[in-house]
Scaffold this motif. Structure first.
Motif, PDB file in Angstrom:
ATOM      1  N   THR A 120       9.223  61.058   9.894  1.00  0.00           N
ATOM      2  CA  THR A 120      10.147  59.945   9.681  1.00  0.00           C
ATOM      3  C   THR A 120      11.281  60.065  10.686  1.00  0.00           C
ATOM      4  OG1 THR A 120       9.643  59.916   7.306  1.00  0.00           O
ATOM      5  CG2 THR A 120      11.629  58.774   8.026  1.00  0.00           C
ATOM      6  N   LEU A 121      11.542  58.965  11.456  1.00  0.00           N
ATOM      7  CA  LEU A 121      12.593  58.963  12.480  1.00  0.00           C
ATOM      8  C   LEU A 121      13.792  58.184  11.953  1.00  0.00           C
ATOM      9  CD1 LEU A 121      12.173  58.511  16.279  1.00  0.00           C
ATOM     10  CD2 LEU A 121      13.915  57.197  15.085  1.00  0.00           C
ATOM     11  N   ASN A 122      14.982  58.765  12.100  1.00  0.00           N
ATOM     12  CA  ASN A 122      16.224  58.147  11.651  1.00  0.00           C
ATOM     13  C   ASN A 122      17.238  58.200  12.782  1.00  0.00           C
ATOM     14  OD1 ASN A 122      18.246  57.013  10.028  1.00  0.00           O
ATOM     15  ND2 ASN A 122      18.858  59.011   9.194  1.00  0.00           N
ATOM     16  N   VAL A 123      18.041  57.104  12.959  1.00  0.00           N
ATOM     17  CA  VAL A 123      19.063  57.038  14.004  1.00  0.00           C
ATOM     18  C   VAL A 123      20.427  57.015  13.312  1.00  0.00           C
ATOM     19  CG1 VAL A 123      19.950  55.763  15.992  1.00  0.00           C
ATOM     20  CG2 VAL A 123      17.494  55.788  15.517  1.00  0.00           C
ATOM     21  N   PRO A 124      21.062  58.169  13.186  1.00  0.00           N
ATOM     22  CA  PRO A 124      22.356  58.187  12.500  1.00  0.00           C
ATOM     23  C   PRO A 124      23.498  57.645  13.350  1.00  0.00           C
ATOM     24  CG  PRO A 124      21.772  60.391  13.202  1.00  0.00           C
ATOM     25  CD  PRO A 124      20.598  59.520  13.521  1.00  0.00           C
ATOM     26  N   ALA A 133      19.122  60.694  17.419  1.00  0.00           N
ATOM     27  CA  ALA A 133      18.077  60.489  16.417  1.00  0.00           C
ATOM     28  C   ALA A 133      17.705  61.820  15.792  1.00  0.00           C
ATOM     29  CB  ALA A 133      16.850  59.839  17.044  1.00  0.00           C
ATOM     30  N   ALA A 134      17.196  61.748  14.542  1.00  0.00           N
ATOM     31  CA  ALA A 134      16.701  62.912  13.812  1.00  0.00           C
ATOM     32  C   ALA A 134      15.317  62.578  13.283  1.00  0.00           C
ATOM     33  CB  ALA A 134      17.645  63.284  12.677  1.00  0.00           C
ATOM     34  N   VAL A 135      14.383  63.521  13.395  1.00  0.00           N
ATOM     35  CA  VAL A 135      12.996  63.314  12.962  1.00  0.00           C
ATOM     36  C   VAL A 135      12.663  64.398  11.942  1.00  0.00           C
ATOM     37  CG1 VAL A 135      10.591  63.133  13.668  1.00  0.00           C
ATOM     38  CG2 VAL A 135      12.401  62.344  15.209  1.00  0.00           C
ATOM     39  N   ARG A 136      12.150  63.952  10.785  1.00  0.00           N
ATOM     40  CA  ARG A 136      11.744  64.879   9.721  1.00  0.00           C
ATOM     41  C   ARG A 136      10.217  64.907   9.674  1.00  0.00           C
ATOM     42  NH1 ARG A 136      10.542  64.389   4.186  1.00  0.00           N
ATOM     43  NH2 ARG A 136      11.207  66.188   2.918  1.00  0.00           N
ATOM     44  N   VAL A 137       9.647  66.122   9.767  1.00  0.00           N
ATOM     45  CA  VAL A 137       8.188  66.293   9.788  1.00  0.00           C
ATOM     46  C   VAL A 137       7.813  67.182   8.606  1.00  0.00           C
ATOM     47  CG1 VAL A 137       6.185  67.046  11.120  1.00  0.00           C
ATOM     48  CG2 VAL A 137       8.179  66.110  12.303  1.00  0.00           C
ATOM     49  N   ARG A 138       6.766  66.747   7.852  1.00  0.00           N
ATOM     50  CA  ARG A 138       6.287  67.510   6.696  1.00  0.00           C
ATOM     51  C   ARG A 138       4.792  67.755   6.848  1.00  0.00           C
ATOM     52  NH1 ARG A 138       7.383  68.881   1.454  1.00  0.00           N
ATOM     53  NH2 ARG A 138       5.606  68.827  -0.008  1.00  0.00           N
ATOM     54  N   ASN A 139       4.371  68.982   6.474  1.00  0.00           N
ATOM     55  CA  ASN A 139       2.951  69.347   6.507  1.00  0.00           C
ATOM     56  C   ASN A 139       2.399  69.228   5.088  1.00  0.00           C
ATOM     57  OD1 ASN A 139       0.410  70.358   6.966  1.00  0.00           O
ATOM     58  ND2 ASN A 139       1.069  72.480   7.316  1.00  0.00           N
ATOM     59  N   ARG A 142      -3.419  71.939   3.955  1.00  0.00           N
ATOM     60  CA  ARG A 142      -3.631  73.234   3.316  1.00  0.00           C
ATOM     61  C   ARG A 142      -3.524  74.398   4.303  1.00  0.00           C
ATOM     62  NH1 ARG A 142      -8.885  72.027  -0.625  1.00  0.00           N
ATOM     63  NH2 ARG A 142      -7.891  70.365  -1.872  1.00  0.00           N
ATOM     64  N   THR A 143      -3.390  74.104   5.589  1.00  0.00           N
ATOM     65  CA  THR A 143      -3.280  75.152   6.612  1.00  0.00           C
ATOM     66  C   THR A 143      -2.042  74.911   7.454  1.00  0.00           C
ATOM     67  OG1 THR A 143      -4.646  73.889   8.162  1.00  0.00           O
ATOM     68  CG2 THR A 143      -5.788  75.475   6.743  1.00  0.00           C
ATOM     69  N   ALA A 144      -1.585  75.965   8.113  1.00  0.00           N
ATOM     70  CA  ALA A 144      -0.419  75.845   8.994  1.00  0.00           C
ATOM     71  C   ALA A 144      -0.790  75.019  10.218  1.00  0.00           C
ATOM     72  CB  ALA A 144       0.060  77.225   9.416  1.00  0.00           C
ATOM     73  N   GLN A 145       0.108  74.136  10.622  1.00  0.00           N
ATOM     74  CA  GLN A 145      -0.174  73.240  11.740  1.00  0.00           C
ATOM     75  C   GLN A 145       1.085  73.036  12.574  1.00  0.00           C
ATOM     76  OE1 GLN A 145      -1.963  69.564  10.471  1.00  0.00           O
ATOM     77  NE2 GLN A 145      -3.240  70.549   8.922  1.00  0.00           N
ATOM     78  N   SER A 146       0.866  72.829  13.887  1.00  0.00           N
ATOM     79  CA  SER A 146       1.956  72.442  14.782  1.00  0.00           C
ATOM     80  C   SER A 146       2.021  70.923  14.845  1.00  0.00           C
ATOM     81  CB  SER A 146       1.731  73.028  16.180  1.00  0.00           C
ATOM     82  OG  SER A 146       1.698  74.447  16.131  1.00  0.00           O
ATOM     83  N   PHE A 147       3.116  70.399  15.375  1.00  0.00           N
ATOM     84  CA  PHE A 147       3.276  68.943  15.419  1.00  0.00           C
ATOM     85  C   PHE A 147       3.626  68.497  16.829  1.00  0.00           C
ATOM     86  CE2 PHE A 147       7.473  70.644  14.411  1.00  0.00           C
ATOM     87  CZ  PHE A 147       8.298  69.976  15.293  1.00  0.00           C
ATOM     88  N   GLN A 184       3.959  75.707   7.816  1.00  0.00           N
ATOM     89  CA  GLN A 184       3.114  76.180   6.730  1.00  0.00           C
ATOM     90  C   GLN A 184       2.808  75.020   5.768  1.00  0.00           C
ATOM     91  OE1 GLN A 184       1.772  79.190   6.655  1.00  0.00           O
ATOM     92  NE2 GLN A 184       2.860  79.703   8.587  1.00  0.00           N
ATOM     93  N   PRO A 185       1.755  75.130   4.992  1.00  0.00           N
ATOM     94  CA  PRO A 185       1.438  74.047   4.040  1.00  0.00           C
ATOM     95  C   PRO A 185       2.624  73.752   3.109  1.00  0.00           C
ATOM     96  CG  PRO A 185      -0.391  75.578   4.191  1.00  0.00           C
ATOM     97  CD  PRO A 185       0.736  76.201   4.943  1.00  0.00           C
ATOM     98  N   GLY A 186       3.004  72.480   3.028  1.00  0.00           N
ATOM     99  CA  GLY A 186       4.125  72.048   2.196  1.00  0.00           C
ATOM    100  C   GLY A 186       5.478  72.229   2.841  1.00  0.00           C
ATOM    101  N   ALA A 187       5.561  72.763   4.085  1.00  0.00           N
ATOM    102  CA  ALA A 187       6.851  72.998   4.729  1.00  0.00           C
ATOM    103  C   ALA A 187       7.330  71.738   5.434  1.00  0.00           C
ATOM    104  CB  ALA A 187       6.740  74.150   5.720  1.00  0.00           C
ATOM    105  N   THR A 188       8.661  71.660   5.618  1.00  0.00           N
ATOM    106  CA  THR A 188       9.289  70.515   6.271  1.00  0.00           C
ATOM    107  C   THR A 188      10.275  71.031   7.310  1.00  0.00           C
ATOM    108  OG1 THR A 188       9.097  69.174   4.267  1.00  0.00           O
ATOM    109  CG2 THR A 188      10.656  68.423   5.929  1.00  0.00           C
TER     110      THR A 188
END
Length: 218
Positions: A120-124, A133-139, A142-147, A184-188
């Motif tokens: 999700t991208l937000n422009v404060p 801008a700030a970008v929030r990324v959530r996994n 079930r496995t660790a992943q890069s973005f 990690q799974p479920g990390a933000t």
């Protein structure tokens, strides 16, 4: 009156003639001595030299030698031949081993990387010459992943990336790309960046996307 028989002194001419006569006499005597010398030498008796006697020639016949008895050769007893037993060769036939092959089990392929990512991208803050801008990324997987998040800035003249944090950023034209993780799974995670531009007008991003997921703007 002077006496009639008194001796007269010799003049220069007479002295020269007397000297010449004396020299001539001496020369004649010397020639006579030289002429008599070789004749006297030839009259000396010849000396007979002794002649060496003939040396007897050595006899050509060499003394011959004949052995009385010829040596008899010795006989050596022949050793009996040894029997050699044949050795087995390396190429001899060996029993073959039979191997049973098992069918390989196929594993299920792993899910594609980033398939469960949500961004999700937000422009404060924004102004005519740029924005933050700030970008929030959530996994959600079930496995660790890069973005990898891509942000486009269509319509912005001279847009340039001037800063970023919590992620690595690169620019190509008016498009910015940001990478990070792994999550990690479920990390933000939340990362931010700043963009500057030339001239006035709106200074906001035109869109965003994430590899293997969705990206929304608020």
């Amino acid at each position: 009156m002077p006496p009639k028989h008194s001796a007269r002194p010799l003049g220069p001419a007479q002295l020269v003639l007397s000297a010449a006569a004396a020299v001539l006499v001496m020369l004649v005597v010397w020639v006579a001595v030289r002429a008599v010398g070789p004749a006297e030498a030839s009259r000396q008796p010849a000396v007979a030299l002794p002649v060496p006697s003939a040396v007897p020639a050595p006899s050509s016949a060499a003394p011959s030698w004949t052995p009385s008895t010829a040596p008899t050769p010795r006989r050596t007893s022949a050793s009996p031949a040894r029997s050699v037993s044949p050795r087995p060769t390396e190429n001899s036939a060996r029993p073959t081993e039979t191997k049973t092959t098992r069918p390989a089990t196929r594993k299920a392929p792993p899910p594609p990387a980033g398939a469960d990512l949500a961004a999700t991208l937000n422009v404060p803050a924004s102004w005519e010459q740029g924005y933050v801008a700030a970008v929030r990324v959530r996994n959600n997987g079930r496995t660790a992943q890069s973005f990898t998040v891509t942000v486009s800035n269509n319509g912005m003249t001279g847009a340039r990336l001037t800063g970023t944090w919590n992620a690595g950023g690169t620019q190509s034209g008016t498009t910015m790309k940001f990478v990070g993780g792994p999550l990690q799974p479920g990390a933000t995670v939340t990362f931010g960046f700043q963009v500057s531009k030339n001239g006035g007008g709106s200074a906001r991003p035109s869109g965003c996307s994430v590899v293997g997921g969705t990206c929304g703007m608020s």
